[in-house]
Design a protein around this motif. Structure first.
Motif, mmCIF file in Angstrom:
data_model
loop_
_atom_site.group_PDB
_atom_site.id
_atom_site.type_symbol
_atom_site.label_atom_id
_atom_site.label_comp_id
_atom_site.label_asym_id
_atom_site.label_seq_id
_atom_site.Cartn_x
_atom_site.Cartn_y
_atom_site.Cartn_z
ATOM 1 N N ARG A 16 14.615 -92.714 72.675
ATOM 2 C CA ARG A 16 15.551 -91.868 73.418
ATOM 3 C C ARG A 16 16.604 -91.347 72.445
ATOM 4 N N GLY A 17 16.920 -90.094 72.597
ATOM 5 C CA GLY A 17 17.909 -89.481 71.721
ATOM 6 C C GLY A 17 17.309 -88.887 70.455
ATOM 7 N N THR B 238 15.798 -86.364 67.939
ATOM 8 C CA THR B 238 16.099 -84.938 67.822
ATOM 9 C C THR B 238 14.914 -84.123 67.332
#
Length: 86
Positions: A31-32, A34
């Motif tokens: 999660r997170g 990029t």
């Protein structure tokens, strides 16, 4: 919203080209994140939400795209929540 299951080169490319909201899940994608490990030069756009679970990715999805390797297809499909619309 479209759910893309699989965040390799194919799944990431799909997510990047879909114009609307996308939930992207990949077993090695945190999660997170990029960008994808397979396409690091193409960062995820604002419309892509990286999810930690298949259930989160599929929640409220209008369509589910499976972009996992054939060896993982059955295992992945079996985890898609009942009532989801692949």
């Amino acid at each position: 919203m479209i759910a893309v299951l699989g965040a390799g080169a194919f799944g990431s490319a799909l997510a990047l080209t879909i114009p609307g909201k996308v939930h992207l899940w990949g077993r090695s994608l945190a999660r997170g994140a990029t960008s994808s490990k397979r396409l690091p030069e193409y960062g995820f756009k604002e419309h892509i939400l990286v999810t930690e679970t298949i259930e989160d990715a599929c929640k409220d999805a209008d369509a589910i795209l499976l972009a996992v390797p054939m060896a993982a297809l059955r295992e992945t499909a079996e985890v898609i929540p009942v009532g989801a619309t692949p």
